[in-house]
Write a protein that holds these residues in place. Structure first.
Motif, PDB file in Angstrom:
ATOM      1  N   THR A   3      44.394  30.032  36.087  1.00 25.63           N
ATOM      2  CA  THR A   3      44.140  31.137  35.170  1.00 25.63           C
ATOM      3  C   THR A   3      42.986  31.965  35.704  1.00 25.63           C
ATOM      4  O   THR A   3      41.949  31.427  36.068  1.00 25.63           O
ATOM      5  CB  THR A   3      43.793  30.608  33.760  1.00 25.63           C
ATOM      6  N   LEU A   4      43.177  33.280  35.731  1.00 25.99           N
ATOM      7  CA  LEU A   4      42.134  34.190  36.190  1.00 25.99           C
ATOM      8  C   LEU A   4      41.370  34.727  34.990  1.00 25.99           C
ATOM      9  O   LEU A   4      41.959  35.299  34.077  1.00 25.99           O
ATOM     10  CB  LEU A   4      42.736  35.357  36.971  1.00 25.99           C
ATOM     11  N   THR A   5      40.059  34.522  35.004  1.00 27.19           N
ATOM     12  CA  THR A   5      39.166  35.137  34.038  1.00 27.19           C
ATOM     13  C   THR A   5      38.217  36.016  34.843  1.00 27.19           C
ATOM     14  O   THR A   5      37.407  35.517  35.619  1.00 27.19           O
ATOM     15  CB  THR A   5      38.379  34.072  33.253  1.00 27.19           C
ATOM     16  N   LEU A   6      38.373  37.319  34.684  1.00 29.49           N
ATOM     17  CA  LEU A   6      37.552  38.242  35.463  1.00 29.49           C
ATOM     18  C   LEU A   6      36.101  38.182  34.999  1.00 29.49           C
ATOM     19  O   LEU A   6      35.840  38.195  33.782  1.00 29.49           O
ATOM     20  CB  LEU A   6      38.089  39.666  35.322  1.00 29.49           C
ATOM     21  N   ILE A  61      35.986  37.190  42.387  1.00 30.34           N
ATOM     22  CA  ILE A  61      37.353  37.695  42.288  1.00 30.34           C
ATOM     23  C   ILE A  61      38.100  37.497  43.610  1.00 30.34           C
ATOM     24  O   ILE A  61      39.235  37.013  43.636  1.00 30.34           O
ATOM     25  CB  ILE A  61      37.352  39.179  41.873  1.00 30.34           C
ATOM     26  N   TRP A  76      47.014  35.592  33.601  1.00 22.35           N
ATOM     27  CA  TRP A  76      45.985  36.608  33.378  1.00 22.35           C
ATOM     28  C   TRP A  76      46.308  37.364  32.107  1.00 22.35           C
ATOM     29  O   TRP A  76      47.469  37.633  31.814  1.00 22.35           O
ATOM     30  CB  TRP A  76      45.921  37.554  34.571  1.00 22.35           C
ATOM     31  N   THR A  83      49.523  38.049  27.537  1.00 29.43           N
ATOM     32  CA  THR A  83      49.325  37.190  28.701  1.00 29.43           C
ATOM     33  C   THR A  83      50.600  37.160  29.518  1.00 29.43           C
ATOM     34  O   THR A  83      51.703  37.216  28.978  1.00 29.43           O
ATOM     35  CB  THR A  83      48.976  35.761  28.236  1.00 29.43           C
ATOM     36  N   TRP A  86      51.219  36.589  37.062  1.00 23.91           N
ATOM     37  CA  TRP A  86      50.968  37.704  37.973  1.00 23.91           C
ATOM     38  C   TRP A  86      50.778  37.199  39.384  1.00 23.91           C
ATOM     39  O   TRP A  86      50.412  36.039  39.598  1.00 23.91           O
ATOM     40  CB  TRP A  86      49.705  38.448  37.537  1.00 23.91           C
ATOM     41  N   CYS A  88      48.986  38.837  43.208  1.00 22.66           N
ATOM     42  CA  CYS A  88      48.243  39.923  43.849  1.00 22.66           C
ATOM     43  C   CYS A  88      48.380  39.720  45.345  1.00 22.66           C
ATOM     44  O   CYS A  88      47.892  38.727  45.880  1.00 22.66           O
ATOM     45  CB  CYS A  88      46.773  39.900  43.434  1.00 22.66           C
ATOM     46  N   PHE A 107      48.083  44.009  40.419  1.00 22.15           N
ATOM     47  CA  PHE A 107      48.676  42.787  39.903  1.00 22.15           C
ATOM     48  C   PHE A 107      50.111  43.099  39.510  1.00 22.15           C
ATOM     49  O   PHE A 107      50.359  44.001  38.723  1.00 22.15           O
ATOM     50  CB  PHE A 107      47.931  42.282  38.665  1.00 22.15           C
TER      51      PHE A 107
END
Length: 113
Positions: A3-6, A61, A76, A83, A86, A88, A107
Protein backbone atom coordinates in the motif's frame (compact mmCIF):
# COMPACT_ATOMS: atom_id res chain seq x y z
CA UNK A 1 0.08 -6.37 -2.00
CA UNK A 2 1.84 -3.20 -0.87
CA UNK A 3 0.00 0.00 0.00
CA UNK A 4 1.31 3.42 -0.97
CA UNK A 5 0.82 6.25 1.50
CA UNK A 6 2.27 9.42 0.05
CA UNK A 7 4.30 11.44 2.59
CA UNK A 8 3.00 14.69 1.07
CA UNK A 9 -0.02 15.41 -1.14
CA UNK A 10 0.62 16.04 -4.84
CA UNK A 11 0.26 19.51 -6.34
CA UNK A 12 -3.16 20.83 -7.30
CA UNK A 13 -2.35 20.53 -11.01
CA UNK A 14 -2.45 16.74 -10.73
CA UNK A 15 -5.23 15.29 -12.85
CA UNK A 16 -7.20 12.14 -13.47
CA UNK A 17 -8.11 10.86 -16.93
CA UNK A 18 -10.94 8.37 -17.27
CA UNK A 19 -11.28 6.14 -20.34
CA UNK A 20 -14.21 3.85 -21.10
CA UNK A 21 -13.72 0.75 -23.21
CA UNK A 22 -16.50 -0.26 -25.58
CA UNK A 23 -16.95 -2.75 -28.37
CA UNK A 24 -18.63 -1.21 -31.42
CA UNK A 25 -20.12 -3.10 -34.35
CA UNK A 26 -21.15 -1.14 -37.43
CA UNK A 27 -24.15 -2.92 -38.97
CA UNK A 28 -24.56 -0.78 -42.05
CA UNK A 29 -27.11 1.87 -43.01
CA UNK A 30 -25.88 3.97 -40.07
CA UNK A 31 -26.82 1.41 -37.41
CA UNK A 32 -24.32 0.51 -34.70
CA UNK A 33 -24.37 -1.72 -31.66
CA UNK A 34 -22.23 -0.88 -28.62
CA UNK A 35 -21.41 -2.90 -25.52
CA UNK A 36 -18.96 -2.60 -22.64
CA UNK A 37 -15.64 -4.33 -23.30
CA UNK A 38 -15.17 -6.72 -20.38
CA UNK A 39 -15.98 -6.46 -16.70
CA UNK A 40 -14.01 -3.31 -15.93
CA UNK A 41 -14.91 -0.88 -18.68
CA UNK A 42 -13.77 2.27 -16.86
CA UNK A 43 -10.04 2.82 -16.36
CA UNK A 44 -8.44 5.77 -14.55
CA UNK A 45 -4.98 7.24 -15.00
CA UNK A 46 -3.65 9.79 -12.51
CA UNK A 47 -0.93 12.23 -13.57
CA UNK A 48 0.65 13.33 -10.30
CA UNK A 49 3.17 16.10 -9.78
CA UNK A 50 5.00 17.78 -6.97
CA UNK A 51 6.43 21.16 -7.95
CA UNK A 52 8.49 21.40 -4.77
CA UNK A 53 9.06 18.37 -2.55
CA UNK A 54 11.77 17.75 0.03
CA UNK A 55 14.52 15.37 -1.00
CA UNK A 56 13.57 13.04 1.89
CA UNK A 57 9.92 12.84 0.76
CA UNK A 58 10.97 12.38 -2.88
CA UNK A 59 13.34 9.58 -1.81
CA UNK A 60 10.49 7.86 0.07
CA UNK A 61 8.23 7.94 -2.99
CA UNK A 62 11.01 6.90 -5.38
CA UNK A 63 12.04 3.96 -3.16
CA UNK A 64 8.46 2.67 -3.07
CA UNK A 65 7.87 3.05 -6.81
CA UNK A 66 11.20 1.39 -7.62
CA UNK A 67 10.37 -1.52 -5.27
CA UNK A 68 7.29 -2.24 -7.42
CA UNK A 69 9.41 -2.53 -10.55
CA UNK A 70 6.80 -1.01 -12.85
CA UNK A 71 4.76 -4.22 -12.94
CA UNK A 72 3.67 -5.02 -9.38
CA UNK A 73 0.31 -3.50 -8.48
CA UNK A 74 -0.05 -1.52 -5.27
CA UNK A 75 -3.01 -0.15 -3.33
CA UNK A 76 -3.44 3.62 -3.40
CA UNK A 77 -6.25 6.01 -2.45
CA UNK A 78 -6.47 8.84 -5.02
CA UNK A 79 -7.26 12.40 -3.90
CA UNK A 80 -10.80 12.15 -5.33
CA UNK A 81 -11.91 8.63 -5.79
CA UNK A 82 -12.13 5.14 -4.43
CA UNK A 83 -9.18 2.97 -3.50
CA UNK A 84 -7.80 0.98 -6.40
CA UNK A 85 -4.90 -1.09 -7.65
CA UNK A 86 -2.28 0.86 -9.57
CA UNK A 87 1.05 0.54 -11.34
CA UNK A 88 3.65 3.20 -12.07
CA UNK A 89 6.01 2.42 -14.92
CA UNK A 90 8.01 5.64 -15.00
CA UNK A 91 8.57 8.92 -13.19
CA UNK A 92 10.57 12.11 -13.55
CA UNK A 93 12.60 13.78 -10.83
CA UNK A 94 14.55 17.02 -11.01
CA UNK A 95 16.48 19.17 -8.55
CA UNK A 96 14.85 22.59 -8.09
CA UNK A 97 16.92 24.04 -5.26
CA UNK A 98 18.96 23.20 -2.18
CA UNK A 99 17.12 20.40 -0.39
CA UNK A 100 14.18 20.28 -2.82
CA UNK A 101 13.21 18.39 -5.97
CA UNK A 102 10.23 18.22 -8.29
CA UNK A 103 8.59 14.96 -9.33
CA UNK A 104 5.96 13.77 -11.75
CA UNK A 105 4.56 10.31 -12.37
CA UNK A 106 1.60 8.53 -13.85
CA UNK A 107 -0.42 5.92 -11.98
CA UNK A 108 -2.38 3.55 -14.21
CA UNK A 109 -5.32 1.64 -12.73
CA UNK A 110 -5.12 -2.14 -13.14
CA UNK A 111 -7.60 -4.93 -12.48
CA UNK A 112 -5.56 -7.88 -11.28
CA UNK A 113 -6.92 -11.02 -9.70
Amino acid sequence: MDTLTLPVAPSYDSKVTTAHRALVANLGDGYTVRAGDGLNTKKRTWSLSWEVISIADADTIETFINSQGGYKAFIWVPPRGPTGKWICQSFDRQAVGPGYDSMSMEFEEVFDL
